[in-house]
Design an enzyme around this catalytic site. Structure first.
Site, PDB file in Angstrom:
ATOM      1  N   HIS A  32      69.667  28.368  -4.572  1.00  0.00           N
ATOM      2  CA  HIS A  32      68.679  27.227  -4.201  1.00  0.00           C
ATOM      3  C   HIS A  32      68.174  27.801  -2.760  1.00  0.00           C
ATOM      4  O   HIS A  32      68.648  28.831  -2.026  1.00  0.00           O
ATOM      5  CB  HIS A  32      69.876  26.300  -3.665  1.00  0.00           C
ATOM      6  CG  HIS A  32      69.036  25.045  -3.277  1.00  0.00           C
ATOM      7  ND1 HIS A  32      68.491  24.775  -1.666  1.00  0.00           N
ATOM      8  CD2 HIS A  32      68.606  23.792  -3.634  1.00  0.00           C
ATOM      9  CE1 HIS A  32      68.068  23.613  -1.637  1.00  0.00           C
ATOM     10  NE2 HIS A  32      68.107  23.164  -2.608  1.00  0.00           N
ATOM     11  N   ASP A  52      66.011  16.694  -6.877  1.00  0.00           N
ATOM     12  CA  ASP A  52      65.925  17.050  -5.666  1.00  0.00           C
ATOM     13  C   ASP A  52      66.152  15.526  -4.530  1.00  0.00           C
ATOM     14  O   ASP A  52      65.644  15.829  -3.420  1.00  0.00           O
ATOM     15  CB  ASP A  52      64.850  17.761  -5.053  1.00  0.00           C
ATOM     16  CG  ASP A  52      65.007  18.762  -4.053  1.00  0.00           C
ATOM     17  OD1 ASP A  52      66.066  18.930  -3.670  1.00  0.00           O
ATOM     18  OD2 ASP A  52      64.112  19.702  -3.955  1.00  0.00           O
TER      19      ASP A  52
END
Ligand code: CA
Length: 338
Positions: A176, A299
């Site tokens: 990430h 997200d």
């Protein structure tokens, strides 16, 4: 059967980790990128309060929101930069506590939540043990690592125990983003470029390329990496990456790898739609990677997840492709039982 919408890059945080970030931010020698984060998205301001409240909720409030936007499952992960800005003992403790809290939330809501384990790369052996614990005892579905740790990348040999554990436990690693490492952040500090619009992808794409070019996937051929944000731009570049790699090999500037860089990307990576609602970008990823390597992510809470659902519901793909992106691929990659 109706498609289940599984979103695989959905963030949370614990109160103690949030508090400890501000201890680091108030101290000396703060990483410049992290300091910028402290002035923006991590600042404790009224503007950020709704975001913080959403990050802290891994219970009823989050599920009510998921119901409202039509998301069936959150694959939860500790938000960036997680524990990677702390000294090793604190990072180890907070990662374990965060994983315990996450496992409890998954256990309480097994049809709505699954989770990725946070680890502290600062202690590679301890991180490897935490991956084993997450897989065997906590029932978590993979690992989250927020790009660089104290300016270091995972291709360094000292981090190999992490990959050994991830491969042997069959736990994918979600690589990430975070802000660029101190060694490259300076030109990103202007104009907000350190942030998610560009700097995060530059940092995380670089990290993925370091793994490929260092031969990590020859050492760990079953290691699986997940990249968000449509692969951090790499699917767009793969042909040129191969082309210029072959020139570098030809002129003796780099060592030849057993496979082309793009082949490692196809063999060892999958990507997610996190934060991207662009049909041209999705179309390119479908063409370059194939639908089986693309997973849906919203997200949350950083992006508008209702918009992400609208985009994927209306995307110009076949119903079979939509089901693969929303559901089937996530079930396969993360071995979800939800
Ligand atoms: Ca994210």
């Amino acid at each position: 059967m109706a498609i289940r919408r599984i979103a695989v890059e959905e963030a949370f945080v614990t109160p103690e980790i949030m508090a400890q970030w501000h201890v680091v931010l108030a101290g000396r020698d703060v990483e410049p990128g992290f300091a910028k984060m402290g002035e923006s998205i991590l600042a404790q301001t009224p503007a950020n309060k709704p975001l913080d409240d959403r990050l802290l909720d891994i219970g009823a409030g989050r599920i009510a929101h998921m119901d409202a936007v039509g998301v069936d499952v959150h694959l939860l992960s500790l938000t960036s930069p997680g524990v990677q800005v702390f000294d090793a003992p604190l990072a180890m403790r907070l990662a374990a506590e965060s994983n315990d809290a996450l496992a409890a939330a998954v256990k309480a809501h097994p049809t709505r939540f699954a989770g990725l384990a946070a680890i502290a790369p600062q202690d590679p052996a301890g991180a490897a043990r935490e991956i084993e614990r997450a897989a065997q005892k906590l029932g978590l579905s993979g690992v989250i690592i927020n790009s660089h740790t104290m300016g270091e990348y995972l291709d360094a040999p000292k981090y190999r125990p992490i990959f050994e554990a991830a491969q042997s436990q069959d736990m994918p690693i979600y690589l990430h983003p975070r802000e660029p490492a101190p060694s490259m952040v300076t030109p990103y500090l202007d104009y907000g470029l350190y942030f998610a619009g560009w700097g995060f992808a530059a940092e995380t794409g670089l990290h993925a390329m370091r793994l490929i070019m260092s031969g990590t996937f020859d050492r760990f051929p079953r290691l699986r990496i997940v990249l968000g944000h449509m692969g951090e731009g790499l699917p767009f570049w793969l042909q040129r990456i191969d082309n210029r790699y072959l020139l570098e090999v030809k002129i003796g500037a780099v060592d030849k790898l057993p496979k082309l860089p793009s082949q490692y990307f196809l063999d060892n990576f999958v990507i997610t739609t996190a934060g991207v609602t662009s049909m041209p970008a999705l179309r390119l990823c479908l063409d370059v990677l194939g639908v089986e390597r693309i997973l849906f992510a919203a997200d949350f809470p950083y992006e508008d997840d209702a918009e992400a659902v609208r985009f994927m519901d209306d995307a110009q793909v076949t119903e079979d492709e939509r089901r693969q992106i929303y559901e089937t691929n996530a079930r396969r990659v993360f071995k979800l039982k939800v």
